[in-house]
Design a protein around this motif. Sequence first.
Motif, PDB file in Angstrom:
ATOM      1  N   ARG A  23       2.520 -32.434  37.413  1.00 46.67           N
ATOM      2  CA  ARG A  23       3.804 -32.178  38.069  1.00 46.67           C
ATOM      3  C   ARG A  23       4.884 -31.868  37.040  1.00 46.67           C
ATOM      4  N   SER A  24       4.850 -32.595  35.936  1.00 43.93           N
ATOM      5  CA  SER A  24       5.853 -32.398  34.899  1.00 43.93           C
ATOM      6  C   SER A  24       5.765 -31.001  34.304  1.00 43.93           C
ATOM      7  N   ALA A  25       4.554 -30.561  34.009  1.00 44.56           N
ATOM      8  CA  ALA A  25       4.381 -29.220  33.459  1.00 44.56           C
ATOM      9  C   ALA A  25       4.860 -28.159  34.433  1.00 44.56           C
ATOM     10  N   LEU A  26       4.520 -28.311  35.704  1.00 44.79           N
ATOM     11  CA  LEU A  26       4.930 -27.328  36.698  1.00 44.79           C
ATOM     12  C   LEU A  26       6.448 -27.309  36.879  1.00 44.79           C
ATOM     13  N   LYS A  27       7.096 -28.436  36.633  1.00 46.27           N
ATOM     14  CA  LYS A  27       8.558 -28.449  36.681  1.00 46.27           C
ATOM     15  C   LYS A  27       9.129 -27.507  35.623  1.00 46.27           C
ATOM     16  N   TRP A  28       8.573 -27.594  34.413  1.00 47.71           N
ATOM     17  CA  TRP A  28       9.044 -26.715  33.338  1.00 47.71           C
ATOM     18  C   TRP A  28       8.664 -25.263  33.618  1.00 47.71           C
ATOM     19  N   ALA A  29       7.481 -25.038  34.191  1.00 45.96           N
ATOM     20  CA  ALA A  29       7.075 -23.675  34.535  1.00 45.96           C
ATOM     21  C   ALA A  29       8.036 -23.071  35.557  1.00 45.96           C
ATOM     22  N   ALA A  30       8.464 -23.886  36.528  1.00 42.47           N
ATOM     23  CA  ALA A  30       9.405 -23.398  37.539  1.00 42.47           C
ATOM     24  C   ALA A  30      10.756 -23.056  36.906  1.00 42.47           C
ATOM     25  N   ILE A  31      11.190 -23.867  35.950  1.00 44.29           N
ATOM     26  CA  ILE A  31      12.441 -23.589  35.243  1.00 44.29           C
ATOM     27  C   ILE A  31      12.346 -22.259  34.506  1.00 44.29           C
ATOM     28  N   ASN A  32      11.232 -22.035  33.833  1.00 46.70           N
ATOM     29  CA  ASN A  32      11.063 -20.798  33.065  1.00 46.70           C
ATOM     30  C   ASN A  32      10.858 -19.588  33.968  1.00 46.70           C
ATOM     31  N   ARG A  33      10.212 -19.792  35.096  1.00 47.34           N
ATOM     32  CA  ARG A  33      10.070 -18.699  36.066  1.00 47.34           C
ATOM     33  C   ARG A  33      11.442 -18.233  36.531  1.00 47.34           C
ATOM     34  N   LYS A  34      12.314 -19.160  36.829  1.00 46.00           N
ATOM     35  CA  LYS A  34      13.670 -18.809  37.262  1.00 46.00           C
ATOM     36  C   LYS A  34      14.464 -18.194  36.120  1.00 46.00           C
ATOM     37  N   LEU A  35      14.319 -18.759  34.918  1.00 49.67           N
ATOM     38  CA  LEU A  35      15.028 -18.249  33.743  1.00 49.67           C
ATOM     39  C   LEU A  35      14.750 -16.765  33.528  1.00 49.67           C
ATOM     40  N   HIS A  36      13.506 -16.352  33.782  1.00 53.88           N
ATOM     41  CA  HIS A  36      13.111 -14.968  33.535  1.00 53.88           C
ATOM     42  C   HIS A  36      13.068 -14.122  34.810  1.00 53.88           C
TER      43      HIS A  36
ATOM     44  N   LEU B   6      11.349 -14.335  37.723  1.00 54.98           N
ATOM     45  CA  LEU B   6      10.009 -13.937  38.164  1.00 54.98           C
ATOM     46  C   LEU B   6       9.545 -14.679  39.418  1.00 54.98           C
ATOM     47  N   GLU B   7      10.492 -15.174  40.213  1.00 61.06           N
ATOM     48  CA  GLU B   7      10.125 -15.942  41.394  1.00 61.06           C
ATOM     49  C   GLU B   7       9.250 -15.161  42.371  1.00 61.06           C
ATOM     50  N   LYS B   8       9.416 -13.847  42.431  1.00 60.16           N
ATOM     51  CA  LYS B   8       8.660 -13.031  43.389  1.00 60.16           C
ATOM     52  C   LYS B   8       7.297 -12.599  42.854  1.00 60.16           C
ATOM     53  N   ARG B   9       7.048 -12.793  41.560  1.00 58.11           N
ATOM     54  CA  ARG B   9       5.789 -12.318  40.977  1.00 58.11           C
ATOM     55  C   ARG B   9       4.913 -13.438  40.431  1.00 58.11           C
ATOM     56  N   LEU B  10       5.437 -14.651  40.401  1.00 59.71           N
ATOM     57  CA  LEU B  10       4.667 -15.781  39.866  1.00 59.71           C
ATOM     58  C   LEU B  10       4.707 -16.947  40.838  1.00 59.71           C
ATOM     59  N   ASP B  11       3.564 -17.226  41.452  1.00 59.81           N
ATOM     60  CA  ASP B  11       3.411 -18.420  42.279  1.00 59.81           C
ATOM     61  C   ASP B  11       2.947 -19.566  41.393  1.00 59.81           C
ATOM     62  N   LEU B  12       3.280 -20.783  41.779  1.00 55.12           N
ATOM     63  CA  LEU B  12       2.852 -21.963  41.030  1.00 55.12           C
ATOM     64  C   LEU B  12       2.049 -22.869  41.952  1.00 55.12           C
ATOM     65  N   LEU B  13       0.945 -23.378  41.425  1.00 52.31           N
ATOM     66  CA  LEU B  13       0.007 -24.162  42.218  1.00 52.31           C
ATOM     67  C   LEU B  13      -0.384 -25.416  41.463  1.00 52.31           C
ATOM     68  N   ARG B  14      -0.279 -26.554  42.127  1.00 51.83           N
ATOM     69  CA  ARG B  14      -0.758 -27.805  41.528  1.00 51.83           C
ATOM     70  C   ARG B  14      -2.197 -28.037  41.957  1.00 51.83           C
ATOM     71  N   ASN B  15      -3.080 -28.165  40.974  1.00 49.46           N
ATOM     72  CA  ASN B  15      -4.497 -28.329  41.261  1.00 49.46           C
ATOM     73  C   ASN B  15      -5.179 -29.052  40.110  1.00 49.46           C
TER      74      ASN B  15
END
Length: 282
Positions: free
Chosen positions: A145-158, A160-169
């Motif tokens: 969960r922690s890693a995906l939090k940072w990934a979401a921050i970086n997705r927004k920073l760049h 890319l919300e419409k081109r990068l989905d994030l999945l916890r698995n």
Amino acid sequence: MRLQELRRRSRSRLVESGTARPEYSADLILSAALGIPRAALLWNDGEVTDDELVRAESALRRRASGVPLSYVLHEAEFYGYKFKVGRGVLIPRPETELLVEEALRLFPKGTPARFADWCTGSGCIAIALLLENPSLIAVGVDKSRSALKWAAINRKLHGLEKRLDLLRNAEPSLAPIGDESLDFIIANPPYIPSGELAGLMSEVRDYEPHEALDGGEEGTELFAKFFKAFPRMLKPGGLFLAETAGNAQVCSLDIMASREFVLVNKVLDYNGIFRHVIWRKR
């Protein structure tokens, strides 16, 4: 206090603490704390405000205690792009940029493809690929969960919300990814044998998340799951690109992969070690 005096004291403090690259670390910390370009430290000798001094002191104290510089600054550079990082996510490594280069060689700008970035962490691999090739779309997968939090921050920073989905698995075989829906999968998984963690540099061992480093007894625990799960997700002839622990592990992995994948290429890192491997689905 004037800036040049603060700079002198900051550098001396990090030298005395045994910090790696003390002058470099001090200058980056002061640049961030004062909100000025690093080059300005060479000539600026203005008065440092109390607030700036407090910010600098806090960051210097953390760095002197051994906290990785990227965690102190909450920022790391990867493939020429800035990424936000902090506790709970692996700091991007320069050698992983070579894996991105290989993916871009296979899927250059203008080549459409859908891919998964497994063990995405900060999202640096997926985001760098998406920025370099606007025709790509991706899903970033991680169990943390922690890693995906940072990934979401970086997705927004760049943006890319419409081109990068994030999945916890946590179990690749159960990932809700369609059959034969991916052109390639790229991964920088935990690959260090459990018994070798104690010998890592203290900055890595004591601060970075062990779940992003510990690959089990042989370092191949997650790879075994990948080789079973990924053929379903990949299109015929789809590729699996991965970072590994090096030469001996590459040989072992190729034996593990032989039923479902054929070896395409092995890529040397900056130290002449076969660090990255590319397999093609049979």
